[in-house]
Scaffold this active site. Structure first.
Site, PDB file in Angstrom:
ATOM      1  N   SER A 102      66.850  38.306  62.109  1.00  0.00           N
ATOM      2  CA  SER A 102      66.828  37.414  62.831  1.00  0.00           C
ATOM      3  C   SER A 102      68.375  36.660  62.959  1.00  0.00           C
ATOM      4  O   SER A 102      68.932  36.749  61.627  1.00  0.00           O
ATOM      5  CB  SER A 102      66.082  36.265  63.096  1.00  0.00           C
ATOM      6  OG  SER A 102      66.297  35.518  61.768  1.00  0.00           O
ATOM      7  N   LYS A 103      68.956  35.776  63.700  1.00  0.00           N
ATOM      8  CA  LYS A 103      70.019  35.047  63.570  1.00  0.00           C
ATOM      9  C   LYS A 103      70.031  34.239  62.578  1.00  0.00           C
ATOM     10  O   LYS A 103      70.937  33.934  61.772  1.00  0.00           O
ATOM     11  CB  LYS A 103      70.462  34.197  64.734  1.00  0.00           C
ATOM     12  CG  LYS A 103      71.512  33.300  64.723  1.00  0.00           C
ATOM     13  CD  LYS A 103      72.071  32.959  65.852  1.00  0.00           C
ATOM     14  CE  LYS A 103      72.920  31.485  65.914  1.00  0.00           C
ATOM     15  NZ  LYS A 103      73.540  31.185  64.656  1.00  0.00           N
ATOM     16  N   ARG A 104      68.795  33.558  62.174  1.00  0.00           N
ATOM     17  CA  ARG A 104      68.672  32.573  60.896  1.00  0.00           C
ATOM     18  C   ARG A 104      68.820  33.478  59.604  1.00  0.00           C
ATOM     19  O   ARG A 104      69.268  32.780  58.838  1.00  0.00           O
ATOM     20  CB  ARG A 104      67.201  32.125  60.974  1.00  0.00           C
ATOM     21  CG  ARG A 104      67.263  30.648  61.080  1.00  0.00           C
ATOM     22  CD  ARG A 104      65.730  29.887  61.332  1.00  0.00           C
ATOM     23  NE  ARG A 104      65.117  30.797  62.549  1.00  0.00           N
ATOM     24  CZ  ARG A 104      63.996  31.000  62.742  1.00  0.00           C
ATOM     25  NH1 ARG A 104      63.140  31.221  61.685  1.00  0.00           N
ATOM     26  NH2 ARG A 104      63.390  31.661  63.724  1.00  0.00           N
TER      27      ARG A 104
END
Ligand code: GLU
Length: 504
Positions: free
Chosen positions: A262-264
């Site tokens: 994910s972007k996180r």
């Protein structure tokens, strides 16, 4: 079908910047198309106006331009705009929605969001399907006149596919083999909404794949759950014999632990998840591979190996080599860990592989930023001396700034270790030796300096280490006489004098 031309598409929804997983999907489509002499098409799936994000389409095209992945159809390269947008093809889809309604394979449903919510609250695991549709307000439960009246009065409705329960649907996947699911688990998905006269993703996707004569649908694993519905739609529309072959690519997984990348994860571990920088509406900036200093061919090479392997030990592949050896049957079923350290390794390798001229051209703006004016020729030489020490072009500055800027301070621990009581006197002698030299090439200077050291029976290591400290300010850098040849005799002597005065 067997002799059908290979035609594949990348069909992003313009809901934001392209995720790196989407880039990999597009790359595999491109490699597959080129390997088989086929076409690679861009199609913008923008039927969900709620999720539309301005600028996403241009972003997508820019990203592929940067990566060197060219579409054969779907892009006008003079304007850098997409030429196939589903939102502009409304009448085409409507015709097929009507066909399904006429044939009783779809039906009209009037249930309002509030009514649907009420039913959800009332019935556990509510799913609009064969067991539920008889309880709802739709063209299967209402008299025909009521349906017509409701429509003519302007009530909003959706069209739902009518799925008969209790039979197996088989998806033949080129990577996963036969995937069988029972139709009872599917809901009567919405295919069309009267509110905007637009089809939903499923309907538009199938109609376009058919009309564009798409031969293979290569996409991320997250679309596998939709595939049975898609197979059913092909059947309902009478297109089963020309249905594309499916290949669902493995997920990209977190570098550490389990689950989808994910972007996180990128924010947390410090790597980009987008090809290019993206600015959110609120002004938040997410960095891209381009801005982080990755070379496009390194990114392509890195992504190619995330979910596919050549079956050999080789890791560095040009785009042309990838096209030659890519095959869907070497794609893995299981997810691929996103090893961003490996991404850096690829970038390092590509920097080494590129000519010093090419890297110098990329380094030039960084030199200007640092207020340095230097000839291209010297930049090229310097790049050649230090590039093996860097993963990114921007790191060249830290590795080479001493060529351009004389040290004014000296690394303390090196001073302690390398600057001896006798050093100043020796370096004063060295200045005299250097002053006599007319041929300042590295080889000639080295011979003369080493002859002086030998004659005086000085310790070679001690002299050279102190010399380096005076010229570089610390104990790093390429071969000493390569450095002095670049900075020149005068500058070398000036730095020696300054060090002798400054270091105590
Ligand atoms: N519009 C879908 C997406 O955003 C396309 C999925 C597919 O390739 O069928 O990925």
């Amino acid at each position: 079908m067997e002799n059908q031309k290979v035609r594949v598409r990348f069909a992003p929804s313009p809901t934001g910047p392209l995720h790196i997983g989407g880039v990999r999907t597009a790359l595999y489509n491109y490699l597959f198309a080129k390997k088989h002499g086929g076409d690679f098409i861009l199609r913008i799936e923008d039927t969900d106006s709620q999720r539309f994000v301005a600028g996403a389409e241009e972003y997508i095209i820019d990203a592929f331009n940067w990566l060197g992945i060219q579409f054969d159809e779907g892009v006008d390269y003079t304007t850098n705009k997409a030429t196939i947008r589903q939102s502009e093809r409304k009448p085409i889809y409507k015709q097929y929605v009507d066909q399904l309604l006429t044939e009783g394979l779809a039906y009209i449903a009037f249930d309002t969001p509030a009514e649907l919510d009420a039913k959800r609250a009332e019935i556990a695991n509510f799913q609009y399907d064969a067991s539920i549709r008889s309880l709802m307000r739709n063209s299967l439960t209402l008299p025909k006149e009521t349906v017509n009246t409701l429509i003519s009065e302007g009530n909003q409705y959706v069209v739902r596919i009518k799925i008969e329960p209790g039979h197996d649907i088989i998806v033949n996947d080129l990577i996963r083999g036969e995937v069988k699911i029972n139709s009872s688990i599917l809901d009567d998905k919405v295919l069309f909404k009267s509110a905007d006269q637009l089809p939903t993703y499923h309907m538009a996707n199938i109609v376009d794949d058919h009309l564009m004569e798409i031969s293979h649908v290569i996409r991320g694993e997250e679309w596998l759950p939709s595939a049975p519905l898609h197979v059913l739609l092909y059947r309902y529309l009478g297109w089963e014999s020309t249905m594309p072959k499916f290949a669902h690519l493995p997920l990209l997984l977190k570098p550490d632990g389990n689950g989808k990348l994910s972007k996180r994860d990128g924010d947390r571990l410090g790597f980009p998840v987008f090809p290019l920088q993206w600015t959110e509406k609120d002004g938040n900036i997410s960095t891209g591979y381009r801005e982080a200093g990755y070379l496009p061919d390194a990114v392509v090479n890195f992504l190619a190996l995330l979910g596919w392997n050549s079956g050999t030990e080789q890791e560095i592949f040009s785009m042309q080599e990838l096209i030659e050896i890519f095959s869907l049957d070497r794609c893995s079923k299981s997810g691929a860990k996103f090893d961003f350290e490996k991404g850096k390794w690829f970038n390092h390798k590509y920097i080494q592989q590129k000519s010093n001229e090419e890297i110098a051209a990329l380094f030039a703006p960084i030199l200007i930023e640092n207020g340095v004016t230097v000839s291209t020729e010297k930049t090229i030489q310097i790049v050649g001396m230090v590039k093996e020490r860097v993963n990114f072009v921007k790191e060249l500055w830290a590795q080479s700034s001493f060529f351009f800027v004389a040290p004014t301070t000296y690394e303390e621990k090196t001073v302690q270790k390398r600057w001896k009581a006798e050093t100043p006197a020796q370096l004063i002698e060295l200045i005299d030796v250097l002053n006599e030299i007319s041929d300042v090439t590295p080889h000639a200077t080295e011979e003369i300096v080493k002859a002086w050291i030998a004659e005086k029976e000085y310790h070679l290591g001690n002299i050279m280490n102190a010399f380096r400290l005076a010229i570089v300010g610390e104990s790093k850098g390429p071969h000493m006489f390569d450095i002095t040849a670049i900075i020149g005799k005068e500058e070398t002597i000036a730095r020696l004098k300054y060090a002798i005065e400054t270091i105590k």
